[in-house]
Design a protein around this motif. Structure first.
Motif, PDB file in Angstrom:
ATOM      1  N   MET A  92      15.069   1.724  -1.446  1.00 42.55           N
ATOM      2  CA  MET A  92      13.828   2.179  -0.847  1.00 42.55           C
ATOM      3  C   MET A  92      13.803   1.822   0.635  1.00 42.55           C
ATOM      4  O   MET A  92      14.522   0.942   1.083  1.00 42.55           O
ATOM      5  N   SER A  93      12.944   2.488   1.379  1.00 42.80           N
ATOM      6  CA  SER A  93      12.832   2.240   2.805  1.00 42.80           C
ATOM      7  C   SER A  93      12.118   0.930   3.062  1.00 42.80           C
ATOM      8  O   SER A  93      11.578   0.297   2.152  1.00 42.80           O
ATOM      9  N   ALA A  94      12.111   0.521   4.328  1.00 40.19           N
ATOM     10  CA  ALA A  94      11.421  -0.705   4.707  1.00 40.19           C
ATOM     11  C   ALA A  94       9.952  -0.612   4.340  1.00 40.19           C
ATOM     12  O   ALA A  94       9.343   0.455   4.354  1.00 40.19           O
ATOM     13  N   GLY A  95       9.379  -1.760   3.989  1.00 36.43           N
ATOM     14  CA  GLY A  95       8.008  -1.763   3.512  1.00 36.43           C
ATOM     15  C   GLY A  95       6.983  -1.551   4.602  1.00 36.43           C
ATOM     16  O   GLY A  95       7.218  -1.810   5.782  1.00 36.43           O
ATOM     17  N   ASP A  96       5.814  -1.084   4.188  1.00 37.89           N
ATOM     18  CA  ASP A  96       4.686  -0.857   5.088  1.00 37.89           C
ATOM     19  C   ASP A  96       3.530  -1.747   4.642  1.00 37.89           C
ATOM     20  O   ASP A  96       2.897  -1.482   3.611  1.00 37.89           O
ATOM     21  N   PRO A  97       3.237  -2.827   5.368  1.00 35.74           N
ATOM     22  CA  PRO A  97       2.187  -3.753   4.935  1.00 35.74           C
ATOM     23  C   PRO A  97       0.805  -3.120   4.893  1.00 35.74           C
ATOM     24  O   PRO A  97      -0.071  -3.595   4.169  1.00 35.74           O
ATOM     25  N   ARG A  98       0.597  -2.035   5.623  1.00 35.21           N
ATOM     26  CA  ARG A  98      -0.709  -1.371   5.598  1.00 35.21           C
ATOM     27  C   ARG A  98      -1.041  -0.851   4.204  1.00 35.21           C
ATOM     28  O   ARG A  98      -2.206  -0.818   3.804  1.00 35.21           O
ATOM     29  N   LYS A  99      -0.007  -0.461   3.464  1.00 30.99           N
ATOM     30  CA  LYS A  99      -0.239   0.060   2.114  1.00 30.99           C
ATOM     31  C   LYS A  99      -0.759  -1.037   1.186  1.00 30.99           C
ATOM     32  O   LYS A  99      -1.566  -0.772   0.291  1.00 30.99           O
ATOM     33  N   VAL A 100      -0.323  -2.267   1.395  1.00 31.99           N
ATOM     34  CA  VAL A 100      -0.830  -3.371   0.591  1.00 31.99           C
ATOM     35  C   VAL A 100      -2.291  -3.646   0.938  1.00 31.99           C
ATOM     36  O   VAL A 100      -3.115  -3.894   0.046  1.00 31.99           O
ATOM     37  N   ALA A 101      -2.632  -3.604   2.220  1.00 37.86           N
ATOM     38  CA  ALA A 101      -4.022  -3.791   2.615  1.00 37.86           C
ATOM     39  C   ALA A 101      -4.915  -2.748   1.950  1.00 37.86           C
ATOM     40  O   ALA A 101      -6.016  -3.062   1.465  1.00 37.86           O
ATOM     41  N   LEU A 102      -4.454  -1.514   1.885  1.00 33.57           N
ATOM     42  CA  LEU A 102      -5.218  -0.456   1.218  1.00 33.57           C
ATOM     43  C   LEU A 102      -5.305  -0.709  -0.285  1.00 33.57           C
ATOM     44  O   LEU A 102      -6.356  -0.492  -0.900  1.00 33.57           O
ATOM     45  N   ALA A 103      -4.207  -1.182  -0.884  1.00 31.70           N
ATOM     46  CA  ALA A 103      -4.209  -1.445  -2.317  1.00 31.70           C
ATOM     47  C   ALA A 103      -5.160  -2.587  -2.677  1.00 31.70           C
ATOM     48  O   ALA A 103      -5.875  -2.519  -3.681  1.00 31.70           O
ATOM     49  N   LEU A 104      -5.182  -3.633  -1.866  1.00 31.42           N
ATOM     50  CA  LEU A 104      -6.090  -4.751  -2.128  1.00 31.42           C
ATOM     51  C   LEU A 104      -7.537  -4.298  -2.037  1.00 31.42           C
ATOM     52  O   LEU A 104      -8.385  -4.691  -2.858  1.00 31.42           O
TER      53      LEU A 104
END
Length: 356
Positions: free
Chosen positions: A1-13
Motif C-alpha cells: 500500500m502507499s504511504a499513509g495519510d494521517p488526515r484519514k485517521v482524524a476523520l475516522a476518529l
C-alpha cells in the motif's frame, strides 16, 4: 500500500465519536464497521457478526481458539440472529455484565482480516470508545482508513513545538511552558521547564499522564495529584541547587484509554475489580501510553539523557527502548490514603511498581 495519510485517521476518529461507520482496508481484508457504543439506528443496517477485543472476549468466555499463537488478536463473534444495537452494546459494556449474565449462545471465530481488526481496536482506543464494532452491511462508511494511515498518524516525528512562554508556578517562579502538537492530532502535550535548562546538568524529569480527576478535582482514588505536586516541588529543589527539572505533561488520560473509559473502570472497581481487571473487562489494555511521543518531546528540547522520577521500571525500559538515556531512576513514592491503598497495591503486585 502507499504511504499513509494521517488526515484519514482524524476523520475516522471523528466518525467513530459521532456513531458513523468506517471502512478499514488492509492487505488481508476489508471491514465495514459500526461502533457499538455510539452508533444509532440506520435503515438497512445488518450485522451478523461483532468484532471485539481479545480481552473483552476472554471476559465473556468467547476467547479465540488460536490463543496460543495469537493471544491478543481481536475476535469475531456471531449468534443465531443478527446483532441489534442493543445486543451489541450489551456485549460491549461490562457495566451490564452483572445485570445481564445470560447471553448468547455465541460462537467465536478467528478474524480473517487481522490487520484491519487490530487497526480498528486501536482506533477505538484513540477515539475513547468501547472496543466493539458491528461488522455491518447496508451502511455508508463516513471514513476509510488503512493500517498505514494509522502508523502515519501515530508517528512521533509529526509532533512539533507550537508555542512557549514564561510561566511562574507555585513551586517555582522561574519556569517556562512549551506546547507541542501534531498536525492531525488535537491533543496538545506540554512541557514545563523548572529552572534554567542547561547542558551541564542532567535534568530531573517526570512523565505525567493527564488525570483530570486527580490533577484538577483532587481525587483520592489515585495518587496522580500528589505525585504531580511532589514532582514540581522536587524539581524546584533541583533548580535551587543549580540544576533544573522538566515535567512532560502527556495528554493520555487514563494511561491512554481516555476519560470516559477510565470512569467506566472506576465503576467496575466499585464492584470489586482491581485496576488491571477492570481495564481487561472493558477490553482495554492496562497500559496504553505513547512513550515515543515523550521521547520526541525530549528530542525537540535537546534532552538526550534524564534522571527519571518514577516508581515504574517499565517506564524506564520504555524510554530506553526509544533512544532516551536514563542515567538514574529516582524514587517517587508517596503515602497511601484509605481510598487509593488498593490501587497502589495493584501497582506494586500486578504492574511491577517499586512500592515498599
Amino acid at each position: 500500500m502507499s504511504a499513509g495519510d494521517p488526515r484519514k485517521v482524524a476523520l475516522a476518529l471523528d466518525a467513530l465519536r459521532h456513531g458513523w461507520a468506517i471502512r478499514v482496508e488492509a492487505e488481508d481484508g476489508v471491514l465495514d464497521l459500526l461502533p457499538a457504543e455510539t452508533a444509532f439506528v440506520q435503515p438497512g443496517l445488518y450485522a451478523a457478526r461483532l468484532l471485539i477485543s481479545h480481552a473483552r472476549a476472554a471476559t465473556l468466555k468467547l476467547a479465540n481458539q488460536r490463543d496460543a499463537a495469537e493471544p491478543h488478536m481481536p475476535v469475531m463473534i456471531h449468534g443465531a440472529e443478527p446483532f441489534s444495537l442493543h445486543a451489541a452494546r450489551s456485549l460491549a459494556d461490562p457495566a451490564l455484565d452483572l445485570a445481564e449474565p445470560m447471553r448468547g449462545p455465541f460462537r467465536a471465530d478467528p478474524c480473517p482480516a487481522q490487520s484491519a481488526a487490530v487497526t480498528a481496536m486501536e482506533l477505538a482506543r484513540l477515539a475513547g470508545i468501547l472496543p466493539a464494532f458491528m461488522v455491518a452491511t447496508g451502511v455508508d462508511p463516513a471514513a476509510q482508513v488503512t493500517p498505514a494511515d494509522l502508523a502515519a498518524f501515530k508517528d512521533p516525528m509529526e509532533l512539533t513545538i507550537q508555542a512557549r512562554a514564561r510561566l511562574p508556578v507555585d513551586a517555582c517562579e522561574h519556569a517556562e511552558i512549551i506546547a507541542f502538537r501534531a498536525r492531525d492530532d488535537l491533543r496538545e502535550h506540554v512541557a514545563l521547564v523548572i529552572g534554567t535548562q542547561s547542558g551541564d546538568h542532567v535534568p530531573l524529569v517526570r512523565l505525567h499522564s493527564e488525570c483530570l480527576t486527580g490533577d484538577v478535582l483532587g481525587s483520592l482514588k489515585c495518587d496522580c495529584g500528589p505525585q504531580l505536586d511532589a514532582a514540581l516541588a522536587r524539581m524546584a529543589e533541583e533548580a535551587n541547587a543549580g540544576g533544573w527539572g522538566l515535567l512532560l505533561y502527556l495528554r493520555q488520560e487514563g494511561r491512554g484509554i481516555g476519560l470516559i473509559n477510565k470512569l467506566r473502570a472506576y465503576e467496575l472497581q466499585d464492584q470489586g475489580f482491581d485496576t488491571v481487571d477492570a481495564n481487561e473487562r472493558l477490553g482495554l489494555p492496562s497500559e496504553a501510553r505513547d512513550f515515543p511521543v515523550a521521547a520526541r518531546m525530549l528530542d525537540l528540547l535537546g534532552v538526550g539523557a534524564v534522571r527519571l522520577l518514577t516508581n515504574n521500571p517499565a517506564k524506564v525500559a520504555a524510554l530506553e527502548a526509544v533512544g532516551v538515556t536514563v542515567n538514574e531512576r529516582v524514587a517517587h513514592q508517596l503515602p497511601a490514603n484509605p481510598h487509593n491503598a488498593r490501587y497502589l497495591d495493584t501497582k506494586r503486585d500486578r504492574t511491577g511498581h517499586l512500592l515498599r
